[in-house]
Design a protein around this motif. Structure first.
Motif, PDB file in Angstrom:
ATOM      1  N   LEU A  46       0.825  -1.205   0.000  1.00  0.00           N
ATOM      2  CA  LEU A  46       0.000   0.000   0.000  1.00  0.00           C
ATOM      3  C   LEU A  46       0.862   1.259   0.000  1.00  0.00           C
ATOM      4  CD1 LEU A  46      -2.777  -1.080   2.539  1.00  0.00           C
ATOM      5  CD2 LEU A  46      -2.853  -1.141   0.035  1.00  0.00           C
ATOM      6  N   LEU A  47       1.983   1.229   0.716  1.00  0.00           N
ATOM      7  CA  LEU A  47       2.910   2.365   0.697  1.00  0.00           C
ATOM      8  C   LEU A  47       3.426   2.616  -0.712  1.00  0.00           C
ATOM      9  CD1 LEU A  47       5.192   2.127   3.879  1.00  0.00           C
ATOM     10  CD2 LEU A  47       3.995   4.160   3.068  1.00  0.00           C
ATOM     11  N   GLN A  49       2.068   1.671  -3.531  1.00  0.00           N
ATOM     12  CA  GLN A  49       0.962   2.086  -4.396  1.00  0.00           C
ATOM     13  C   GLN A  49       0.667   3.572  -4.214  1.00  0.00           C
ATOM     14  OE1 GLN A  49      -2.785   0.126  -3.606  1.00  0.00           O
ATOM     15  NE2 GLN A  49      -3.457   0.328  -5.716  1.00  0.00           N
ATOM     16  N   ASP A  50       0.692   4.041  -2.959  1.00  0.00           N
ATOM     17  CA  ASP A  50       0.442   5.458  -2.694  1.00  0.00           C
ATOM     18  C   ASP A  50       1.522   6.347  -3.297  1.00  0.00           C
ATOM     19  OD1 ASP A  50      -1.885   4.956  -1.391  1.00  0.00           O
ATOM     20  OD2 ASP A  50      -1.210   5.616   0.587  1.00  0.00           O
ATOM     21  N   GLY A  53       1.404   5.680  -7.319  1.00  0.00           N
ATOM     22  CA  GLY A  53       0.137   5.911  -7.988  1.00  0.00           C
ATOM     23  C   GLY A  53      -0.249   4.826  -8.972  1.00  0.00           C
ATOM     24  N   THR A  55      -0.619   0.175  -9.482  1.00  0.00           N
ATOM     25  CA  THR A  55      -0.491  -1.175  -8.918  1.00  0.00           C
ATOM     26  C   THR A  55       0.564  -2.000  -9.647  1.00  0.00           C
ATOM     27  OG1 THR A  55      -2.215  -2.048 -10.372  1.00  0.00           O
ATOM     28  CG2 THR A  55      -2.913  -1.199  -8.236  1.00  0.00           C
ATOM     29  N   ASP A 110       8.393  10.953   1.568  1.00  0.00           N
ATOM     30  CA  ASP A 110       7.687  10.568   0.343  1.00  0.00           C
ATOM     31  C   ASP A 110       8.685  10.213  -0.763  1.00  0.00           C
ATOM     32  OD1 ASP A 110       5.463  10.008  -1.211  1.00  0.00           O
ATOM     33  OD2 ASP A 110       5.326  12.038  -2.015  1.00  0.00           O
ATOM     34  N   LEU A 182       0.476   5.096   7.212  1.00  0.00           N
ATOM     35  CA  LEU A 182       0.998   3.795   6.786  1.00  0.00           C
ATOM     36  C   LEU A 182       2.377   3.483   7.368  1.00  0.00           C
ATOM     37  CD1 LEU A 182      -0.130   3.671   3.035  1.00  0.00           C
ATOM     38  CD2 LEU A 182      -1.062   2.382   4.966  1.00  0.00           C
ATOM     39  N   HIS A 262      -8.195  -3.667  -1.419  1.00  0.00           N
ATOM     40  CA  HIS A 262      -8.228  -2.198  -1.450  1.00  0.00           C
ATOM     41  C   HIS A 262      -8.910  -1.699  -2.723  1.00  0.00           C
ATOM     42  CE1 HIS A 262      -6.450   1.842  -2.208  1.00  0.00           C
ATOM     43  NE2 HIS A 262      -6.613   1.982  -0.904  1.00  0.00           N
ATOM     44  N   THR A 268      -8.217  -0.725   5.433  1.00  0.00           N
ATOM     45  CA  THR A 268      -7.008  -1.307   6.025  1.00  0.00           C
ATOM     46  C   THR A 268      -7.347  -2.313   7.113  1.00  0.00           C
ATOM     47  OG1 THR A 268      -5.819   0.748   5.586  1.00  0.00           O
ATOM     48  CG2 THR A 268      -4.828  -0.760   7.171  1.00  0.00           C
TER      49      THR A 268
END
Length: 418
Positions: A46-47, A49-50, A53, A55, A110, A182, A262, A268
């Motif tokens: 998930l980190l 993916q965030d 942006g 998958t 980030d 996250l 998700h 989550t």
């Protein structure tokens, strides 16, 4: 025949009081480290993916911390071979704690580059958690070896199940500290790995591998014969193939399940619950698995792992997208199939390799296991992006069945020490 020789031939550890102490310390460290390894499983994808942006590379975190565990497996194995289990395992967990801190820094900045680097380092904790199972078998008699290994594995359950369920609370805690949500599970991971290293460094006395060698040097029968025995290559290869295949399939399906959930509206907390059930199934059945392996043979349970993983993959593929319960059942079967493969494979490796080269060989085998996990994690994102999650589930389950012909082909090479 001495009393210790009689005990060994009866399936009892030659030093039962020391074996009990070793297992107790390993259990405590595994409870702690279980919480650490679950963090990357729950939110690593998930980190990514965030940050990215997309998958397409959501499987990269799993691939990286698994690749990192491959390098760490070599290091832990070599340190253990030269200096004993205690310094090897403690160093591995400390490295995992450093990687956890790096992931937190990457989330704050980030920075995908820092994230991927830190996840590679974080993988040392995963490798060490698995290497600890070998320490449980160093002083065990062959007839009880799988049960000793399973005792260490089952201890991971408490932390491994608690960790994913703490994803939401630790995320909220991280946000109160001004950190990204996250990053929360990695706060837990860093503390857990650090404490596991401390427990081993302070209390793992005697060192099980060093004591096993001392007993081998001091006796002319029993363990000494085992120490000087040749490597049984068919059994070594089957053990390695079993663990490599089950790790690859497990890592691939497990990595993409939180992303799949998700993408279909699950939060989550729901994905954390599914992963917690999965991790529990990976470790909680270990005592029963150990008994089955010792009672019915290594190959029989290795073959059962392939069938169980097939059932898991098919169920994951065809479960309704809104059914958390069926996805949880599929991931539970995934964990159980992996457990069958790991316990049976570990027992085969330990049976096949003499004490003189045991730790180094175990480290090399775990490198192959880690590489398989990295391959599964990385490929899983590409497969899901190109063909969808159901294709990943079915393909993984079919691949796992390759364990069965491997077990059949080596069945007559050497009898199981069951």
């Amino acid at each position: 025949m001495t009393a210790t020789d009689s005990a060994a031939s009866a399936g009892i550890s030659r030093r039962p009081e020391d074996q009990r102490r070793v297992l107790t310390v390993l259990v405590v460290s595994q409870v702690l480290s279980g919480a650490g390894l679950a963090a990357g499983i729950t939110v690593g994808a998930l980190l990514a993916q965030d940050m990215l942006g997309s998958t397409d590379l959501a499987g990269l975190p799993s691939a990286l911390f698994t690749a990192g565990s491959a390098l760490a497996a070599v290091g832990v194995g070599r340190i253990s071979q030269a200096r004993g289990r205690r310094p090897g395992l403690a160093a591995g967990y400390l490295t995992g704690a450093v990687g956890s801190a790096g992931v937190i820094a990457a989330a704050v900045a980030d920075s995908p580059v820092l994230l991927f680097t830190a996840l590679f380092v974080y993988g040392a904790g995963t490798a060490t958690n698995l290497q600890a199972r070998y320490a449980g078998g160093d002083l065990a008699a062959p007839a009880h070896r799988a049960r000793a290994v399973s005792t260490v594995l089952v201890a991971t359950t408490l932390g491994g199940v608690a960790g994913p369920n703490l994803a939401a609370p630790t995320g909220a805690f991280a946000e109160r500290l001004g950190l990204p949500g996250l990053a929360g599970p990695f706060l837990l991971a860093g503390a857990a790995y650090g404490l596991a290293a401390l427990v081993l460094a302070v209390w793992l006395h005697p060192d099980p591998l060093l004591l096993a060698r001392e007993l081998a040097d001091g006796q002319q029968t029993g363990t000494a014969q085992e120490s000087a025995a040749p490597v049984h290559r068919p059994e070594l290869m089957l053990g390695a193939v079993t663990m490599v295949l089950t790790q690859l399939v497990m890592a691939a399906i497990m990595t993409m399940t939180p992303v799949h959930m998700h993408d279909h509206g699950h939060g989550t907390a729901a994905s954390g619950l599914v992963i917690a059930i999965h991790v529990g199934a990976m470790y909680l059945p270990s005592p029963l698995t150990g008994w089955l392996v010792d009672r019915y043979g290594r190959r029989m349970i290795a073959a059962a792992s392939g069938v169980t993983l097939l059932a898991s993959g098919v169920l994951a593929a065809f479960a309704p997208e809104d059914s958390v319960a069926l996805l949880a059942l599929a991931l539970a079967l995934l964990g159980l199939g992996w457990n069958f493969g790991l316990v049976s494979g570990t027992a085969m490796i330990t049976d096949a390799v003499p004490l003189a080269t045991r730790a180094r060989t175990q480290g090399v085998v775990d490198v192959a296991i880690a590489c398989a996990g990295a391959t599964g994690g990385l490929a899983s994102g590409l497969v899901v992006s190109a063909a969808g999650y159901p294709v990943l589930g079915v393909a993984g389950g079919v691949l796992a069945l390759a364990v069965i012909p491997a077990a059949v082909l080596t069945a007559n090479r050497r009898p199981d020490p069951a």
